[in-house]
Enzyme design. Structure first.
Site, PDB file in Angstrom:
ATOM      1  N   ILE A 173       0.838  -1.215   0.000  1.00  0.00           N
ATOM      2  CA  ILE A 173       0.000   0.000   0.000  1.00  0.00           C
ATOM      3  C   ILE A 173       0.870   1.262   0.000  1.00  0.00           C
ATOM      4  O   ILE A 173       0.560   2.240  -0.691  1.00  0.00           O
ATOM      5  CB  ILE A 173      -0.928  -0.012   1.241  1.00  0.00           C
ATOM      6  CG1 ILE A 173      -1.933  -1.170   1.149  1.00  0.00           C
ATOM      7  CG2 ILE A 173      -1.642   1.322   1.394  1.00  0.00           C
ATOM      8  CD1 ILE A 173      -2.699  -1.459   2.440  1.00  0.00           C
ATOM      9  N   ASN A 197       2.241   4.621   7.490  1.00  0.00           N
ATOM     10  CA  ASN A 197       1.671   3.377   6.941  1.00  0.00           C
ATOM     11  C   ASN A 197       2.421   2.126   7.373  1.00  0.00           C
ATOM     12  O   ASN A 197       1.861   1.023   7.345  1.00  0.00           O
ATOM     13  CB  ASN A 197       1.684   3.518   5.401  1.00  0.00           C
ATOM     14  CG  ASN A 197       1.556   2.196   4.680  1.00  0.00           C
ATOM     15  OD1 ASN A 197       0.473   1.639   4.609  1.00  0.00           O
ATOM     16  ND2 ASN A 197       2.674   1.670   4.169  1.00  0.00           N
ATOM     17  N   TYR A 223      -2.153  -6.871  17.149  1.00  0.00           N
ATOM     18  CA  TYR A 223      -2.438  -6.077  15.940  1.00  0.00           C
ATOM     19  C   TYR A 223      -3.707  -5.253  16.141  1.00  0.00           C
ATOM     20  O   TYR A 223      -3.734  -4.044  15.881  1.00  0.00           O
ATOM     21  CB  TYR A 223      -2.570  -7.031  14.748  1.00  0.00           C
ATOM     22  CG  TYR A 223      -2.731  -6.352  13.405  1.00  0.00           C
ATOM     23  CD1 TYR A 223      -1.650  -5.714  12.795  1.00  0.00           C
ATOM     24  CD2 TYR A 223      -3.954  -6.361  12.729  1.00  0.00           C
ATOM     25  CE1 TYR A 223      -1.795  -5.109  11.546  1.00  0.00           C
ATOM     26  CE2 TYR A 223      -4.101  -5.761  11.489  1.00  0.00           C
ATOM     27  CZ  TYR A 223      -3.016  -5.137  10.903  1.00  0.00           C
ATOM     28  OH  TYR A 223      -3.157  -4.535   9.671  1.00  0.00           O
ATOM     29  N   LYS A 283      -3.947  -1.238  16.210  1.00  0.00           N
ATOM     30  CA  LYS A 283      -4.710  -0.526  15.171  1.00  0.00           C
ATOM     31  C   LYS A 283      -5.889   0.249  15.775  1.00  0.00           C
ATOM     32  O   LYS A 283      -6.256   1.317  15.282  1.00  0.00           O
ATOM     33  CB  LYS A 283      -5.198  -1.512  14.096  1.00  0.00           C
ATOM     34  CG  LYS A 283      -4.077  -2.119  13.246  1.00  0.00           C
ATOM     35  CD  LYS A 283      -3.235  -1.068  12.535  1.00  0.00           C
ATOM     36  CE  LYS A 283      -2.341  -1.670  11.452  1.00  0.00           C
ATOM     37  NZ  LYS A 283      -1.418  -0.687  10.859  1.00  0.00           N
ATOM     38  N   ILE A 316      -6.640  -6.660   1.792  1.00  0.00           N
ATOM     39  CA  ILE A 316      -5.980  -6.103   0.605  1.00  0.00           C
ATOM     40  C   ILE A 316      -4.876  -7.057   0.168  1.00  0.00           C
ATOM     41  O   ILE A 316      -4.125  -7.572   1.005  1.00  0.00           O
ATOM     42  CB  ILE A 316      -5.370  -4.707   0.908  1.00  0.00           C
ATOM     43  CG1 ILE A 316      -6.391  -3.801   1.621  1.00  0.00           C
ATOM     44  CG2 ILE A 316      -4.850  -4.053  -0.366  1.00  0.00           C
ATOM     45  CD1 ILE A 316      -7.700  -3.579   0.897  1.00  0.00           C
ATOM     46  N   PRO A 375       2.152  -7.801  -0.636  1.00  0.00           N
ATOM     47  CA  PRO A 375       3.151  -8.806  -0.247  1.00  0.00           C
ATOM     48  C   PRO A 375       2.925  -9.333   1.177  1.00  0.00           C
ATOM     49  O   PRO A 375       3.220 -10.481   1.477  1.00  0.00           O
ATOM     50  CB  PRO A 375       4.478  -8.046  -0.355  1.00  0.00           C
ATOM     51  CG  PRO A 375       4.224  -7.061  -1.441  1.00  0.00           C
ATOM     52  CD  PRO A 375       2.788  -6.628  -1.271  1.00  0.00           C
ATOM     53  N   LEU A 376       2.345  -8.482   2.074  1.00  0.00           N
ATOM     54  CA  LEU A 376       2.059  -8.923   3.444  1.00  0.00           C
ATOM     55  C   LEU A 376       1.047 -10.065   3.473  1.00  0.00           C
ATOM     56  O   LEU A 376       1.154 -11.000   4.260  1.00  0.00           O
ATOM     57  CB  LEU A 376       1.508  -7.725   4.234  1.00  0.00           C
ATOM     58  CG  LEU A 376       1.232  -7.861   5.725  1.00  0.00           C
ATOM     59  CD1 LEU A 376       2.536  -7.748   6.509  1.00  0.00           C
ATOM     60  CD2 LEU A 376       0.282  -6.754   6.184  1.00  0.00           C
ATOM     61  N   GLN A 434     -21.656  -5.470   7.585  1.00  0.00           N
ATOM     62  CA  GLN A 434     -22.540  -6.601   7.908  1.00  0.00           C
ATOM     63  C   GLN A 434     -22.877  -6.669   9.388  1.00  0.00           C
ATOM     64  O   GLN A 434     -22.050  -6.360  10.218  1.00  0.00           O
ATOM     65  CB  GLN A 434     -21.861  -7.906   7.482  1.00  0.00           C
ATOM     66  CG  GLN A 434     -21.459  -7.908   6.034  1.00  0.00           C
ATOM     67  CD  GLN A 434     -20.506  -9.021   5.674  1.00  0.00           C
ATOM     68  OE1 GLN A 434     -20.937 -10.061   5.219  1.00  0.00           O
ATOM     69  NE2 GLN A 434     -19.222  -8.808   5.900  1.00  0.00           N
TER      70      GLN A 434
END
Ligand SMILES: NC(=O)c1ccc[n+]([C@@H]2O[C@H](COP(=O)([O-])OP(=O)(O)OC[C@H]3O[C@@H](n4cnc5c(N)ncnc54)[C@H](O)[C@@H]3O)[C@@H](O)[C@H]2O)c1
Length: 250
Positions: A18, A88, A153, A157, A188, A191-192, A250
């Protein structure tokens, strides 16, 4: 075209995924781009893809405070201002809480969260000097909705989301013209995450909760980052922009 001519844009984690897609889009729009990453080799390759001889690659680990301070000095003497900061750099790993060591916790939180704090703190005087500075902080849908195995994570975040709002309020109070917003991508293909999509079974599981039925592409997040960085979003600050193919609807 040229929405960012005369603007200096710093992107962390710019050597891949990204961050790289965003760097390429900013360059196409006339910006001078400072690509920051801890991976010097990938950075040099990334720099070549931008064209022009005025963009710069800077090797920096975003958790390194003295490194941020010397980068701020360098930008001050070279440009006197910074118009856009895209924080980022980040990564995650599947880690159930019981299997997470304190060392692993700290390594994920420090890159995803400390890196955002340090960039914000040390670039703020340069962003204020721009008169129209914009900070875009990379969060995730995992900063809004949880999933098992994503403890450090999700925690980092989610904190990025709230830290961005505090930044927005402090800037508004200071009247320094700087806006701060967070961006929340869904799944997305970068490469991650590419190894997961290479396995049809894992890909099927990952995409089961994506209403549009496909992962997003780095360019689709780059477009949203450019919007938040540009004057088109001039009345947006302290906001969270979700770009997830409908996953969190959702
Ligand atoms: N890919 C996804 O599905 C997805 C979804 C939501 C959010 N995100 C977030 O988007 C950001 C970019 O992810 P990506 O998928 O493009 O990953 P990527 O692995 O393709 O790129 C991340 C880049 O960050 C760099 N980096 C990592 N730690 C660093 C550090 N300490 N200092 C400096 N650079 C460092 C890496 O070298 C790499 O070049 C991350 O913050 C990630 O959490 C990704």
């Amino acid at each position: 075209m040229n929405r960012f001519s005369d603007r200096v844009v710093l992107i962390t984690g710019a050597a891949s995924g990204i961050g790289l897609a965003s760097a390429q889009r900013f360059a196409t729009e006339g910006a001078t781009v400072l690509l920051v990453d801890r991976d010097t080799e990938k950075l040099e390759i990334a720099l070549q893809t931008l064209g022009g001889d005025f963009h710069e690659a800077v090797t920096l680990d975003v958790t390194d405070e003295p490194g941020w301070i010397s980068l701020a000095d360098r930008i001050k003497s070279r440009f006197g201002k910074l118009d856009v900061l895209v924080s980022n750099a980040g990564f995650g790993r599947f880690l159930p809480i019981a299997e997470t060591s304190l060392e692993e916790w700290r390594s994920i939180v420090s890159v995803n969260l400390d890196g955002v704090f340090l960039g914000t703190k040390h670039m703020m005087p340069l962003l204020a000097a721009s008169g129209r500075g914009s900070i875009v902080n990379m969060s995730s849908i995992r900063g809004i909705v949880a999933a098992p195995g994503t403890g450090p994570y999700c925690a980092a975040k989610g904190a990025v989301r709230m830290f961005s709002k505090v930044t927005a309020l402090e800037c508004a109070e200071a009247g320094n013209g700087v806006r701060a917003n967070s961006i929340h991508p869904g799944h997305i293909r970068t490469p991650l995450s590419a190894p997961a999509y290479a396995d049809p079974e894992i890909a099927k599981t990952l995409l089961a909760d994506v209403p549009v039925g496909r992962p997003g592409e780095p360019d689709e997040i780059a477009d949203a980052i450019l919007f938040l960085a540009s004057d088109e979003s001039r009345y947006m600050t302290g906001a969270e922009l979700v770009v997830d193919g409908g996953t969190t609807a959702q």
